[in-house]
Design a protein around this motif. Structure first.
Motif, PDB file in Angstrom:
ATOM      1  N   TYR A  98       0.821  -1.216   0.000  1.00 30.12           N
ATOM      2  CA  TYR A  98       0.000   0.000   0.000  1.00 30.12           C
ATOM      3  C   TYR A  98       0.856   1.266   0.000  1.00 30.12           C
ATOM      4  N   PHE A  99       2.117   1.163   0.426  1.00 28.67           N
ATOM      5  CA  PHE A  99       2.971   2.341   0.543  1.00 28.67           C
ATOM      6  C   PHE A  99       4.297   2.223  -0.208  1.00 28.67           C
ATOM      7  N   ASP A 100       4.836   1.036  -0.375  1.00 31.60           N
ATOM      8  CA  ASP A 100       6.157   0.812  -0.937  1.00 31.60           C
ATOM      9  C   ASP A 100       6.244   1.328  -2.372  1.00 31.60           C
ATOM     10  N   LEU A 101       7.060   2.366  -2.589  1.00 30.84           N
ATOM     11  CA  LEU A 101       7.289   2.954  -3.916  1.00 30.84           C
ATOM     12  C   LEU A 101       6.000   3.429  -4.579  1.00 30.84           C
ATOM     13  N   GLU A 102       5.033   3.839  -3.789  1.00 27.98           N
ATOM     14  CA  GLU A 102       3.724   4.247  -4.310  1.00 27.98           C
ATOM     15  C   GLU A 102       3.618   5.758  -4.447  1.00 27.98           C
ATOM     16  N   ASN A 103       2.803   6.168  -5.412  1.00 23.91           N
ATOM     17  CA  ASN A 103       2.421   7.563  -5.587  1.00 23.91           C
ATOM     18  C   ASN A 103       1.021   7.686  -4.995  1.00 23.91           C
ATOM     19  N   LEU A 104       0.882   8.457  -3.908  1.00 23.62           N
ATOM     20  CA  LEU A 104      -0.413   8.572  -3.231  1.00 23.62           C
ATOM     21  C   LEU A 104      -1.205   9.787  -3.700  1.00 23.62           C
ATOM     22  N   GLY A 105      -0.814  10.361  -4.783  1.00 27.26           N
ATOM     23  CA  GLY A 105      -1.396  11.615  -5.269  1.00 27.26           C
ATOM     24  C   GLY A 105      -0.249  12.597  -5.403  1.00 27.26           C
ATOM     25  N   THR A 106      -0.099  13.485  -4.427  1.00 28.57           N
ATOM     26  CA  THR A 106       1.058  14.383  -4.426  1.00 28.57           C
ATOM     27  C   THR A 106       2.200  13.821  -3.582  1.00 28.57           C
ATOM     28  N   VAL A 107       1.921  12.854  -2.743  1.00 22.44           N
ATOM     29  CA  VAL A 107       2.935  12.239  -1.882  1.00 22.44           C
ATOM     30  C   VAL A 107       3.612  11.097  -2.636  1.00 22.44           C
ATOM     31  N   GLN A 108       4.923  11.167  -2.733  1.00 22.86           N
ATOM     32  CA  GLN A 108       5.732  10.146  -3.407  1.00 22.86           C
ATOM     33  C   GLN A 108       6.444   9.311  -2.343  1.00 22.86           C
ATOM     34  N   CYS A 109       6.147   8.034  -2.262  1.00 22.91           N
ATOM     35  CA  CYS A 109       6.747   7.168  -1.242  1.00 22.91           C
ATOM     36  C   CYS A 109       7.983   6.453  -1.781  1.00 22.91           C
ATOM     37  N   GLN A 110       8.948   6.272  -0.906  1.00 25.46           N
ATOM     38  CA  GLN A 110      10.127   5.479  -1.229  1.00 25.46           C
ATOM     39  C   GLN A 110       9.923   4.064  -0.720  1.00 25.46           C
ATOM     40  N   ALA A 111      10.957   3.242  -0.810  1.00 30.34           N
ATOM     41  CA  ALA A 111      10.847   1.847  -0.386  1.00 30.34           C
ATOM     42  C   ALA A 111      10.588   1.756   1.118  1.00 30.34           C
ATOM     43  N   ALA A 112       9.717   0.834   1.492  1.00 32.75           N
ATOM     44  CA  ALA A 112       9.401   0.615   2.902  1.00 32.75           C
ATOM     45  C   ALA A 112      10.571  -0.087   3.587  1.00 32.75           C
TER      46      ALA A 112
END
Length: 139
Positions: A98-112
């Motif tokens: 759900y979070f690993d390397l995901e684009n949540l809209g404007t939030v860019q996630c890196q590796a968990a």
């Protein structure tokens, strides 16, 4: 561009999606300034969510420059002492996509990142940490 409140809303919305999809038991989530879990009666692992902002980088020299805001999502899996690591690992494995390397809209996630747990008052706190960034303008 986004604000801190909008970024946190994107993160909590994604976590609510994961929470609704978890079918093993009712997954409780505590967040900052919001304590829901009664540790006396709680049997299953639960989550604590923290969203931390830790740095900002000016991206240009304009009058109203773009800023890359960096932060961390800390999903702390909290399980009773001596309950074994299998439920904790299963919950972290479930949450990671759900979070690993995901684009949540404007939030860019890196590796968990998975970290070792720590025992606090009879509860093992085992974090899943996701660094992220979003772009905003200075005000």
């Amino acid at each position: 561009m986004t604000t801190e409140a909008a970024a946190v809303a994107e993160i909590t919305t994604r976590l609510a999606t994961a929470q609704a999809a978890w079918s093993t038991y009712t997954l409780l989530v505590e967040s900052e300034n919001n304590s829901l879990v009664n540790q006396v009666t709680q049997v299953n692992p639960y989550l604590k969510l923290s969203v931390l902002m830790y740095s900002a980088e000016q991206m240009d020299m304009a009058d109203n420059p773009f800023v890359k805001q960096r932060g961390q999502i800390v999903l702390m899996v909290v399980a009773k002492e001596n309950s074994g690591m299998a439920p904790t690992r299963a919950l972290r494995d479930f949450l990671t996509p759900y979070f690993d390397l995901e684009n949540l809209g404007t939030v860019q996630c890196q590796a968990a990142e998975r970290h070792l747990g720590r025992l606090v008052n009879g509860w093992e706190h085992t974090p899943l940490v996701i660094n992220f960034w979003y772009t905003r303008t200075s005000s």
